[in-house]
Design a protein around this motif. Structure first.
Motif, PDB file in Angstrom:
ATOM      1  N   GLU A  15       0.846  -1.196   0.000  1.00 31.12           N
ATOM      2  CA  GLU A  15       0.000   0.000   0.000  1.00 31.12           C
ATOM      3  C   GLU A  15       0.883   1.248   0.000  1.00 31.12           C
ATOM      4  OE1 GLU A  15      -3.340   2.187   2.783  1.00 31.12           O
ATOM      5  OE2 GLU A  15      -3.129   0.013   2.935  1.00 31.12           O
ATOM      6  N   LEU A  16       1.872   1.277   0.866  1.00 32.66           N
ATOM      7  CA  LEU A  16       2.810   2.392   0.922  1.00 32.66           C
ATOM      8  C   LEU A  16       3.593   2.509  -0.383  1.00 32.66           C
ATOM      9  CD1 LEU A  16       4.247   4.623   2.627  1.00 32.66           C
ATOM     10  CD2 LEU A  16       5.888   2.837   3.264  1.00 32.66           C
ATOM     11  N   ASN A  18       2.788   1.525  -3.384  1.00 31.97           N
ATOM     12  CA  ASN A  18       1.933   2.023  -4.465  1.00 31.97           C
ATOM     13  C   ASN A  18       1.699   3.526  -4.342  1.00 31.97           C
ATOM     14  OD1 ASN A  18       1.266  -0.124  -6.321  1.00 31.97           O
ATOM     15  ND2 ASN A  18       0.261  -1.124  -4.592  1.00 31.97           N
ATOM     16  N   GLN A  19       1.600   4.020  -3.112  1.00 29.43           N
ATOM     17  CA  GLN A  19       1.463   5.469  -2.917  1.00 29.43           C
ATOM     18  C   GLN A  19       2.719   6.186  -3.407  1.00 29.43           C
ATOM     19  OE1 GLN A  19       0.554   6.012   1.236  1.00 29.43           O
ATOM     20  NE2 GLN A  19      -1.492   5.133   1.032  1.00 29.43           N
ATOM     21  N   TYR A  20       3.890   5.650  -3.037  1.00 26.43           N
ATOM     22  CA  TYR A  20       5.144   6.225  -3.518  1.00 26.43           C
ATOM     23  C   TYR A  20       5.234   6.180  -5.034  1.00 26.43           C
ATOM     24  CZ  TYR A  20       7.272   6.395   1.160  1.00 26.43           C
ATOM     25  OH  TYR A  20       7.578   6.685   2.468  1.00 26.43           O
ATOM     26  N   GLU A  22       2.819   6.296  -7.151  1.00 27.25           N
ATOM     27  CA  GLU A  22       1.950   7.350  -7.694  1.00 27.25           C
ATOM     28  C   GLU A  22       2.585   8.729  -7.548  1.00 27.25           C
ATOM     29  OE1 GLU A  22      -0.993   7.203  -9.391  1.00 27.25           O
ATOM     30  OE2 GLU A  22      -0.586   5.040  -9.435  1.00 27.25           O
ATOM     31  N   ILE A  23       3.219   8.975  -6.421  1.00 26.81           N
ATOM     32  CA  ILE A  23       3.785  10.298  -6.144  1.00 26.81           C
ATOM     33  C   ILE A  23       5.123  10.500  -6.858  1.00 26.81           C
ATOM     34  CG2 ILE A  23       4.746  11.772  -4.312  1.00 26.81           C
ATOM     35  CD1 ILE A  23       2.667  10.407  -2.422  1.00 26.81           C
TER      36      ILE A  23
END
Length: 125
Positions: A15-16, A18-20, A22-23
């Protein structure tokens, strides 16, 4: 990605990650992984020196620093191992085996992260 996570035990916080992704994008996340990979041996050398010197306060501080670096890149079990050294009761005679186990975990978890990142990069090209 889902198939990859289900085919083996995961020690990464997807989850973390995938956030990275995206960012930062694949290149940015890849650069972060490369920096961690470069710094990990230095952290480990310092940590082993503190263990050998039997400096409990500094061992715990170093474990805290390594834990933060691990968690920042989604390494669940690597961070957990360092958190245990940072916070739990232990004796110095037990630490060399724990450090050796951590090194083996590091190699496996880095491989898993790099494989996942390669899959993500390929999927976005």
């Amino acid at each position: 990605m889902i198939g990859f996570m289900n085919t083996q035990t995961t020690y990464l916080d997807y989850e973390l990650l995938n956030q990275y992704l995206e960012i930062l994008g694949p290149e940015g996340l890849g650069a972060s992984v490369a920096t961690f990979k470069q710094m990990a041996p230095e952290y480990l050398t310092e940590f082993k020196g503190l263990v050998n010197a039997q400096n409990e306060v500094e061992v715990r501080r170093s474990a805290h620093k390594i834990k933060g670096s691990c968690r920042a890149l989604g390494f669940i079990r690597l961070g957990q191992s360092m958190q245990e050294i940072e916070r739990d009761e232990w004796v110095f005679t037990d630490l060399p085996a724990r450090v050796e186990a951590w090194e083996a975990q590091l190699a496996k978890d880095l491989e898993q992260l790099e494989h996942w990142l390669a899959q993500q990069t390929g999927a976005r090209d």
